[in-house]
Scaffold this active site. Structure first.
Site, mmCIF file in Angstrom:
data_model
loop_
_atom_site.group_PDB
_atom_site.id
_atom_site.type_symbol
_atom_site.label_atom_id
_atom_site.label_comp_id
_atom_site.label_asym_id
_atom_site.label_seq_id
_atom_site.Cartn_x
_atom_site.Cartn_y
_atom_site.Cartn_z
ATOM 1 N N HIS A 17 0.842 -1.207 0.000
ATOM 2 C CA HIS A 17 0.000 0.000 0.000
ATOM 3 C C HIS A 17 0.877 1.256 0.000
ATOM 4 O O HIS A 17 0.633 2.195 -0.762
ATOM 5 C CB HIS A 17 -0.875 0.054 1.264
ATOM 6 C CG HIS A 17 -1.918 -1.013 1.369
ATOM 7 N ND1 HIS A 17 -2.122 -1.745 2.508
ATOM 8 C CD2 HIS A 17 -2.846 -1.460 0.474
ATOM 9 C CE1 HIS A 17 -3.120 -2.592 2.332
ATOM 10 N NE2 HIS A 17 -3.568 -2.460 1.101
ATOM 11 N N LYS A 41 -18.193 -6.115 4.722
ATOM 12 C CA LYS A 41 -16.989 -6.789 5.240
ATOM 13 C C LYS A 41 -16.896 -6.474 6.725
ATOM 14 O O LYS A 41 -16.041 -5.705 7.164
ATOM 15 C CB LYS A 41 -15.738 -6.230 4.548
ATOM 16 C CG LYS A 41 -15.437 -6.753 3.180
ATOM 17 C CD LYS A 41 -13.986 -6.342 2.872
ATOM 18 C CE LYS A 41 -13.658 -6.382 1.406
ATOM 19 N NZ LYS A 41 -12.349 -5.738 1.151
ATOM 20 N N ARG A 91 -1.951 -6.138 -8.705
ATOM 21 C CA ARG A 91 -0.937 -7.122 -8.360
ATOM 22 C C ARG A 91 -0.799 -8.204 -9.423
ATOM 23 O O ARG A 91 0.261 -8.622 -9.767
ATOM 24 C CB ARG A 91 -1.266 -7.779 -7.021
ATOM 25 C CG ARG A 91 -0.887 -6.925 -5.859
ATOM 26 C CD ARG A 91 -1.554 -7.366 -4.610
ATOM 27 N NE ARG A 91 -2.973 -7.072 -4.662
ATOM 28 C CZ ARG A 91 -3.758 -7.021 -3.603
ATOM 29 N NH1 ARG A 91 -3.278 -7.277 -2.433
ATOM 30 N NH2 ARG A 91 -5.025 -6.718 -3.735
ATOM 31 N N SER A 129 -3.220 -7.627 2.717
ATOM 32 C CA SER A 129 -3.498 -7.551 4.153
ATOM 33 C C SER A 129 -3.852 -8.938 4.677
ATOM 34 O O SER A 129 -3.509 -9.282 5.805
ATOM 35 C CB SER A 129 -4.656 -6.584 4.410
ATOM 36 O OG SER A 129 -4.309 -5.298 3.975
HETATM 37 P P1 ADP Z 1 -5.834 -5.838 0.279
HETATM 38 O O1 ADP Z 1 -6.718 -6.186 1.446
HETATM 39 O O2 ADP Z 1 -5.919 -6.851 -0.833
HETATM 40 O O3 ADP Z 1 -4.432 -5.495 0.659
HETATM 41 P P2 ADP Z 1 -6.985 -3.152 -0.015
HETATM 42 O O4 ADP Z 1 -8.421 -2.973 -0.304
HETATM 43 O O5 ADP Z 1 -6.551 -2.729 1.344
HETATM 44 O O6 ADP Z 1 -6.542 -4.610 -0.388
HETATM 45 O O7 ADP Z 1 -6.096 -2.411 -1.103
HETATM 46 C C1 ADP Z 1 -6.163 -1.055 -1.415
HETATM 47 C C2 ADP Z 1 -5.448 -0.818 -2.709
HETATM 48 O O8 ADP Z 1 -4.071 -1.176 -2.601
HETATM 49 C C3 ADP Z 1 -5.978 -1.626 -3.900
HETATM 50 O O9 ADP Z 1 -5.874 -0.822 -5.044
HETATM 51 C C4 ADP Z 1 -5.025 -2.764 -4.007
HETATM 52 O O10 ADP Z 1 -4.972 -3.287 -5.310
HETATM 53 C C5 ADP Z 1 -3.729 -2.079 -3.631
HETATM 54 N N1 ADP Z 1 -2.774 -3.013 -3.114
HETATM 55 C C6 ADP Z 1 -2.936 -3.845 -2.071
HETATM 56 N N2 ADP Z 1 -1.808 -4.573 -1.865
HETATM 57 C C7 ADP Z 1 -0.916 -4.181 -2.817
HETATM 58 C C8 ADP Z 1 0.420 -4.564 -3.165
HETATM 59 N N3 ADP Z 1 1.052 -5.509 -2.490
HETATM 60 N N4 ADP Z 1 1.016 -3.939 -4.198
HETATM 61 C C9 ADP Z 1 0.344 -2.995 -4.879
HETATM 62 N N5 ADP Z 1 -0.908 -2.593 -4.629
HETATM 63 C C10 ADP Z 1 -1.536 -3.171 -3.613
#
Ligand code: ADP
Length: 165
Positions: A17, A41, A91, A129
């Site tokens: 993130h 969620k 990703r 996450s």
């Molecule tokens: P997650 O629970 O899968 O980490 P989130 O809803 O918190 O997802 O993610 C917020 C944003 O960050 C989304 O656009 C997601 O694609 C992006 N994101 C999450 N993890 C990564 C990563 N490892 N690399 C790049 N972008 C990411």
């Protein structure tokens, strides 16, 4: 002034993130990172306020980044904030179908709003996450997965949650 939104659950924030947010901050004048509160969620590990706090500590003082939380439609939030773009990290192919659907829906609801996809960095493209929570719950080392500033707090919070569930 061009404002972009980086939305997500951030439950909890990962280095993936942070990478996307830093890169978005170089492309836009202002970036609003928004913790989306999603009642579909309900099983989040961290409260929305905790997630905001972890993001604040992870991001430090980037001048053009703000952190907020919101419960509602992203397209509406972007309109209220005068944002022209949503920035998402991609990703793998598995992210694409969902993100494409979201982008088209947001465009329908707010035709001025563009979605910009940044490819995940090679170092964090496997990371989510959920991976952080799973590895930590089984006692694995998550130090490379989450920002150093908040690592200890994330570990103790996940362990505390496990004790009471
Ligand atoms: P997650 O629970 O899968 O980490 P989130 O809803 O918190 O997802 O993610 C917020 C944003 O960050 C989304 O656009 C997601 O694609 C992006 N994101 C999450 N993890 C990564 C990563 N490892 N690399 C790049 N972008 C990411």
């Amino acid at each position: 002034m061009k404002t972009a939104i980086c939305p997500g659950s951030f439950d909890p924030v990962t280095v993936g993130h942070v990478d996307i947010i830093h890169r978005a901050a170089k492309l836009f004048d202002k970036v609003i990172v928004v913790v989306m509160i999603n009642y579909h969620k309900p099983n989040s590990y961290f409260t929305a306020s905790e997630r905001v706090e972890l993001l604040k500590r992870s991001l430090g003082d980037i001048k053009n980044v703000e952190i907020d939380m919101y419960s509602g439609l992203l397209a509406e939030y972007a309109d209220k904030k005068g944002a022209c773009a949503v920035v998402k990290g991609l990703r793998a192919v598995s992210d694409f179908e969902y993100e494409f659907q979201q982008a088209l829906t947001n465009k329908k609801l707010n035709p001025e709003l563009e979605t910009v996809f940044l490819t995940a960095s090679a170092e964090s493209m496997y990371l989510s996450s959920s991976v952080v929570k799973q590895v930590c719950e089984f006692g694995g080392d998550i130090r490379e997965f989450v920002p150093a500033e908040v690592c200890d707090d994330i570990i103790s919070r996940i362990k505390e949650r496990n004790r009471f569930s």
